[in-house]
Design a protein around this motif. Structure first.
Motif, mmCIF file in Angstrom:
data_model
loop_
_atom_site.group_PDB
_atom_site.id
_atom_site.type_symbol
_atom_site.label_atom_id
_atom_site.label_comp_id
_atom_site.label_asym_id
_atom_site.label_seq_id
_atom_site.Cartn_x
_atom_site.Cartn_y
_atom_site.Cartn_z
ATOM 1 N N THR A 106 0.841 -1.187 0.000
ATOM 2 C CA THR A 106 0.000 0.000 0.000
ATOM 3 C C THR A 106 0.877 1.238 0.000
ATOM 4 O OG1 THR A 106 -0.101 0.206 2.404
ATOM 5 C CG2 THR A 106 -1.763 -1.189 1.373
ATOM 6 N N ALA A 107 0.372 2.289 -0.611
ATOM 7 C CA ALA A 107 1.107 3.555 -0.619
ATOM 8 C C ALA A 107 0.121 4.691 -0.815
ATOM 9 C CB ALA A 107 2.154 3.562 -1.738
ATOM 10 N N SER A 108 0.529 5.865 -0.412
ATOM 11 C CA SER A 108 -0.272 7.060 -0.652
ATOM 12 C C SER A 108 0.634 8.167 -1.143
ATOM 13 C CB SER A 108 -1.003 7.487 0.629
ATOM 14 O OG SER A 108 -0.073 7.885 1.613
ATOM 15 N N HIS A 109 0.003 9.124 -1.828
ATOM 16 C CA HIS A 109 0.757 10.253 -2.374
ATOM 17 C C HIS A 109 -0.169 11.465 -2.400
ATOM 18 C CE1 HIS A 109 3.744 12.360 -4.750
ATOM 19 N NE2 HIS A 109 2.797 12.692 -5.598
ATOM 20 N N LEU A 110 0.322 12.598 -1.956
ATOM 21 C CA LEU A 110 -0.445 13.837 -1.960
ATOM 22 C C LEU A 110 0.269 14.840 -2.847
ATOM 23 C CD1 LEU A 110 -2.760 15.579 -0.808
ATOM 24 C CD2 LEU A 110 -1.209 16.203 1.055
ATOM 25 N N ASP A 111 -0.474 15.383 -3.824
ATOM 26 C CA ASP A 111 0.126 16.353 -4.741
ATOM 27 C C ASP A 111 -0.975 17.221 -5.350
ATOM 28 O OD1 ASP A 111 2.245 17.566 -6.135
ATOM 29 O OD2 ASP A 111 1.916 16.287 -7.879
ATOM 30 N N ASP A 112 -0.820 18.525 -5.270
ATOM 31 C CA ASP A 112 -1.747 19.484 -5.887
ATOM 32 C C ASP A 112 -3.206 19.204 -5.568
ATOM 33 O OD1 ASP A 112 0.267 20.999 -7.033
ATOM 34 O OD2 ASP A 112 0.252 19.836 -8.899
#
Length: 151
Positions: A92-98
C-alpha cells in the motif's frame, strides 16, 4: 525455573508473531485498520508492506478513509488468499500532490479482480463523494487499485 524460562521465550516469540510492525500514520482511526489487515496478512502467510501517510488536516472523513482502506485491503487479502502458488504480496502507498490524495493497493493474484465487486463499488462511492476516480489495473498476476480523491 528452566521450564519457566523456555515458556517465557516461546511466549515472547509468539507475541512478536502476533504484533506485526506497522509504520504509524499518526491517525488514530487508520492505524488500527492497517495493523488489523497486516496481522491478517501475516497469519495467511502473505507479505504486506504499508506506506500510508495522510495530511494532518484531511477533509476526507475518518469514517470514509477507514472504510476505503478496509475495502481495498479486504479485496486484496481475498484475492491473495485464492492464489495457490508463488509468493503472495500486498503493498500500500499514498501520495499527496496538488490537492489530490492517491491511495494505492497493489497485490498478487491468480485471477483478475472482479471490478464490479461490492467492495470496489463501496470504494467507488466514497471516491465519487470527493470528486475522484477509482482505477483498477490488471497486470497479469498483479492487480493495482488506485483511489484518487480531491482534497
Amino acid at each position: 525455573n528452566e521450564n519457566l524460562a523456555q515458556l517465557r521465550e516461546k511466549l515472547t516469540v509468539m507475541r512478536k508473531q502476533l504484533a506485526p510492525q506497522v509504520t504509524p500514520t499518526g491517525n488514530p482511526h487508520i492505524d488500527p485498520v492497517l495493523t488489523c489487515y497486516t496481522r491478517q496478512a501475516m497469519l495467511s502467510n502473505i507479505k504486506m508492506a504499508t506506506n500510508i501517510t495522510l495530511p494532518e488536516m484531511c477533509p476526507v472523513s475518518d469514517e470514509d478513509m477507514t472504510v476505503l482502506l478496509g475495502c481495498l485491503l479486504d479485496s486484496a487479502l481475498a484475492s491473495c488468499r485464492e492464489q495457490g502458488a508463488g509468493t503472495r504480496r500486498i503493498a500500500t502507498a499514498s501520495h499527496l500532490d496538488d490537492g489530490l490524495l492517491q491511495i494505492g493497493v497493489k497485490h498478487t493474484c491468480a485471477t483478475p479482480v472482479d471490478q464490479s465487486s461490492e467492495l470496489l463499488d463501496i470504494c467507488r462511492g466514497i471516491v465519487h463523494r470527493y470528486g475522484g476516480k477509482l482505477t483498477v489495473i490488471d497486470m497479469g498476476g498483479v492487480t493495482q487499485i488506485v483511489a484518487v480523491l480531491h482534497i
